[in-house]
Design a protein around this motif. Structure first.
Motif, PDB file in Angstrom:
ATOM      1  N   ILE A  68       0.856  -1.190   0.000  1.00 25.74           N
ATOM      2  CA  ILE A  68       0.000   0.000   0.000  1.00 25.74           C
ATOM      3  C   ILE A  68       0.886   1.232   0.000  1.00 25.74           C
ATOM      4  CG2 ILE A  68      -1.909   1.181   1.139  1.00 25.74           C
ATOM      5  CD1 ILE A  68      -2.566  -1.378   2.570  1.00 25.74           C
ATOM      6  N   ASP A  69       0.786   2.053  -1.048  1.00 26.18           N
ATOM      7  CA  ASP A  69       1.605   3.253  -1.164  1.00 26.18           C
ATOM      8  C   ASP A  69       1.262   4.246  -0.047  1.00 26.18           C
ATOM      9  OD1 ASP A  69       2.778   2.209  -3.383  1.00 26.18           O
ATOM     10  OD2 ASP A  69       1.437   3.242  -4.803  1.00 26.18           O
ATOM     11  N   ASN A  70       2.315   4.937   0.434  1.00 29.67           N
ATOM     12  CA  ASN A  70       2.167   6.003   1.434  1.00 29.67           C
ATOM     13  C   ASN A  70       1.630   5.510   2.780  1.00 29.67           C
ATOM     14  OD1 ASN A  70       3.058   7.965  -0.455  1.00 29.67           O
ATOM     15  ND2 ASN A  70       0.984   8.080  -1.314  1.00 29.67           N
ATOM     16  N   TYR A  71       1.847   4.243   3.087  1.00 25.58           N
ATOM     17  CA  TYR A  71       1.559   3.696   4.406  1.00 25.58           C
ATOM     18  C   TYR A  71       2.862   3.137   4.986  1.00 25.58           C
ATOM     19  CZ  TYR A  71      -3.548   4.049   4.155  1.00 25.58           C
ATOM     20  OH  TYR A  71      -4.835   4.500   4.103  1.00 25.58           O
ATOM     21  N   PHE A  72       3.052   3.334   6.297  1.00 21.95           N
ATOM     22  CA  PHE A  72       4.331   2.982   6.915  1.00 21.95           C
ATOM     23  C   PHE A  72       4.105   2.218   8.220  1.00 21.95           C
ATOM     24  CE2 PHE A  72       4.634   6.910   4.571  1.00 21.95           C
ATOM     25  CZ  PHE A  72       5.702   6.683   3.722  1.00 21.95           C
ATOM     26  N   PHE A  73       4.988   1.245   8.486  1.00 17.32           N
ATOM     27  CA  PHE A  73       4.995   0.525   9.747  1.00 17.32           C
ATOM     28  C   PHE A  73       6.002   1.194  10.695  1.00 17.32           C
ATOM     29  CE2 PHE A  73       3.562  -3.158   7.127  1.00 17.32           C
ATOM     30  CZ  PHE A  73       2.388  -3.422   7.818  1.00 17.32           C
ATOM     31  N   TYR A  74       5.611   1.360  11.949  1.00 15.53           N
ATOM     32  CA  TYR A  74       6.517   1.792  13.006  1.00 15.53           C
ATOM     33  C   TYR A  74       6.662   0.640  13.994  1.00 15.53           C
ATOM     34  CZ  TYR A  74       6.590   6.674  11.494  1.00 15.53           C
ATOM     35  OH  TYR A  74       6.788   7.833  10.785  1.00 15.53           O
ATOM     36  N   LEU A  75       7.906   0.144  14.171  1.00 11.30           N
ATOM     37  CA  LEU A  75       8.181  -0.959  15.082  1.00 11.30           C
ATOM     38  C   LEU A  75       8.963  -0.438  16.282  1.00 11.30           C
ATOM     39  CD1 LEU A  75       7.712  -2.349  12.261  1.00 11.30           C
ATOM     40  CD2 LEU A  75       9.049  -4.238  13.171  1.00 11.30           C
ATOM     41  N   PHE A  76       8.539  -0.846  17.462  1.00 17.15           N
ATOM     42  CA  PHE A  76       9.140  -0.361  18.706  1.00 17.15           C
ATOM     43  C   PHE A  76       9.922  -1.510  19.352  1.00 17.15           C
ATOM     44  CE2 PHE A  76       5.567   2.235  17.713  1.00 17.15           C
ATOM     45  CZ  PHE A  76       5.854   3.523  18.158  1.00 17.15           C
ATOM     46  N   TYR A  77      11.275  -1.351  19.391  1.00 19.46           N
ATOM     47  CA  TYR A  77      12.141  -2.373  19.973  1.00 19.46           C
ATOM     48  C   TYR A  77      12.573  -1.907  21.377  1.00 19.46           C
ATOM     49  CZ  TYR A  77      12.508  -4.141  15.217  1.00 19.46           C
ATOM     50  OH  TYR A  77      12.233  -4.643  13.967  1.00 19.46           O
ATOM     51  N   PRO A  78      12.271  -2.666  22.427  1.00 21.35           N
ATOM     52  CA  PRO A  78      12.653  -2.234  23.788  1.00 21.35           C
ATOM     53  C   PRO A  78      14.165  -2.286  23.979  1.00 21.35           C
ATOM     54  CG  PRO A  78      11.695  -4.427  23.839  1.00 21.35           C
ATOM     55  CD  PRO A  78      11.523  -3.911  22.436  1.00 21.35           C
TER      56      PRO A  78
END
Length: 543
Positions: A68-78
């Motif tokens: 999907i264009d212009n969609y982003f995942f944000y992943l949070f690594y502790p």
């Protein structure tokens, strides 16, 4: 696409918090570990590399969505994950469980294309054990024909997700989406390829297309029925047998198999054939062409059927002429009295029915045609086959859907409706107002009509034209018609009263046998007892 559907099941249960964000910064989906506190971290932040939630420091990494264009995942690594081996082991177990249970095949390689890991789904899609891939370079898979091209090297080269479609093992269709994993220097370190089997989706798409086409056909048929709810409104038939015959014709109207219509002269074989054509889709594409094979001299019949080229014979038109088959192209050709075809033409007709090709008289090339053939005859073709006057192979070729139309004397419910139909028709044609008396109608009902509907139509027209009075009585009937019937109960020659009575009685009982199912109904109609009817039938040897 719903918010929940955007985040696939494979990613929604990752053991680390994950958010899916659009290009405006709105969180459109998240997994179970990303609570509202993680949402607030992104609020108003153009770039986010770290954040603190509930006292825990997280490193934040951003990935572009692969589909999907212009969609982003944000992943949070502790932070400190490496300092807690148990936490790391728990996460690794969860990730491995996720990998093993995924429906799509997941294929992980390094930047050089060497296979590091894959999951069980690869065996279902490629029919090759997963252990075979470990340590293999994707170039080897291309050389063996397992892959058409390498997605891995395109991802490494372009440094962005790449999707391709190709044929898999067993002629299935697959979609391969490769996504890069970057190291600290921004170079592609690994490539994760998702392989999805599109066979079921393609089959569903094909079935959906077939359903659309079928719905269009049903819609057209429904519109036709709504425009003409009584499909036999232009066909005069009251008997259940004739209605069933015409409904059968409508059911096979769009099946191009040859129909053979059987029945005596004048029963309406041509009316049935035309009705089948009018109910078919061919009526929108071609004409209904009729030819009587018994009315044309054999020497001319071939040129009438197949046409001829210029100069084919003496008297031929200079430009040549199209035959009946060509005129009926994309439509229906009705071959009336097909039993009259000469043997040499039967061979040519058989070839047309088998090959769908014709050759004009005098021509050296063939022409392809698309014609639905309906044949008709009043002759016994089976007997003709035994006698050698009709080809057996042609008989079975035209006798695919046999339809037998019974004579009028076997369907008396149709006689009076036909009488009224033709009376109205000829009254309108000749601008008169003639009527039939009740005794005349009774005579018509009892009459055997050896010439069937054609004889009935001709007689009605004859009476309408020749009888001067508006009321037509039984005495107005032609002598030859009255002589053919014993409706008046009188013998043609003077005899004794007892003989005349017995002859009249026998005739009446014989007709009653045709009209009623049993002796009780006959007795009721004739106003006598059932025992008397049984005795009279036995006396006159009627059954």
């Amino acid at each position: 696409m719903t918010t929940r559907a955007v985040l696939s099941n494979e990613w929604s249960y990752l053991p680390i918090p994950m958010l899916l964000v659009n290009d405006r910064g709105d969180v459109v989906a998240s997994n179970e570990r990303a609570n509202e506190a993680f949402h607030r971290c992104l609020a108003g932040a153009d770039q986010l590399s770290a954040c603190t939630v509930d006292g825990v420091e997280y490193t934040v990494e951003k990935y572009e969505h692969t589909e999907i264009d212009n969609y982003f995942f944000y992943l949070f690594y502790p932070e400190g994950m490496n300092e807690d081996p148990r936490k790391f082991e728990e996460m690794e177990r969860e990730l491995n469980s996720l990998l093993e249970s995924a429906y799509d095949a997941i294929y992980i390689t390094d930047a050089e294309g060497t296979t590091l890991k894959t999951n069980p789904a690869i065996e279902r899609i490629t029919k090759i054990p997963r252990d075979y891939y470990i340590g293999k370079n994707v170039n080897q898979l291309v050389e063996r024909g397992i892959l058409e091209e390498s997605v891995t090297f395109r991802v490494v080269e372009e440094k962005k997700p790449v999707t391709v479609y190709q044929r898999g093992q067993g002629d299935i269709e697959v979609m391969l989406t490769g996504s890069p994993i970057f190291n600290e220097d921004g170079e592609v370190e690994k490539v994760i390829t998702n392989i999805r089997d599109l066979t079921d989706l393609k089959q569903l798409r094909d079935e959906n297309q077939k359903m659309k086409e079928l719905n269009s056909f049903y819609k057209a048929e429904l519109n036709k029925m709504q425009a003409n709810p009584d499909v036999t409104k232009d066909i005069v038939c009251e008997s259940a047998e004739m209605k069933n015959i015409f409904f059968t014709g409508e059911r096979v109207a769009n099946i191009d198999a040859t129909i053979l219509v059987l029945g005596e002269t004048g029963v309406g074989k041509d009316v049935f054939a035309k009705h089948v054509h009018e109910q078919s889709l061919r009526s929108e594409q071609g004409e209904f062409i009729k030819i009587n094979c018994g009315a044309i001299p054999p020497t001319l019949l071939e040129s009438e059927l197949f046409g001829y080229e210029a100069g084919a014979f003496s008297g031929a038109q200079k430009a040549g002429k199209a035959g009946m088959f060509e005129l009926a192209n994309h439509g229906t050709l009705f071959l009336d009295e097909v039993g009259e075809l000469p043997l040499e033409l039967q061979v040519k007709l058989l070839r047309v029915l088998q090959e769908g090709e014709i050759r004009r008289v005098g021509s050296t090339y063939t022409t392809w045609i698309d014609v639905r053939v309906i044949a008709a005859t009043n002759r016994d073709l089976k007997k003709m086959v035994k006698e050698g006057t009709f080809r057996e192979d042609l008989y079975y070729r035209i006798n695919v859907i046999p339809i037998h139309i019974p004579p009028l004397r076997e369907r008396r419910e149709d006689i009076l409706p036909l009488i009224h139909f033709y009376l109205e028709h000829y009254n309108e044609k000749y601008d008169v107002r003639k009527q039939f008396s009740e005794s005349t109608l009774n005579f018509f009902y009892q009459f055997d009509w050896q010439g069937n509907v054609r004889e009935l139509s001709n007689l009605v027209e004859r009476l309408v034209v020749t009888i001067p009075t508006n009321m037509i009585d039984i005495v107005d009937l032609p002598v030859d018609v009255r002589n053919d019937s014993s409706e008046d109960g009188l013998p043609q020659e003077i005899t004794t009263l007892q003989e005349a009575t017995e002859k009249s009685e026998k005739t009446l009982l014989a007709k009653a046998l045709k009209l009623y199912k049993n002796t009780y109904e006959i007795a009721d109609a004739l106003g006598t007892s059932q025992a008397t009817i049984v005795r009279k039938l036995k006396k006159y040897e009627l059954s």
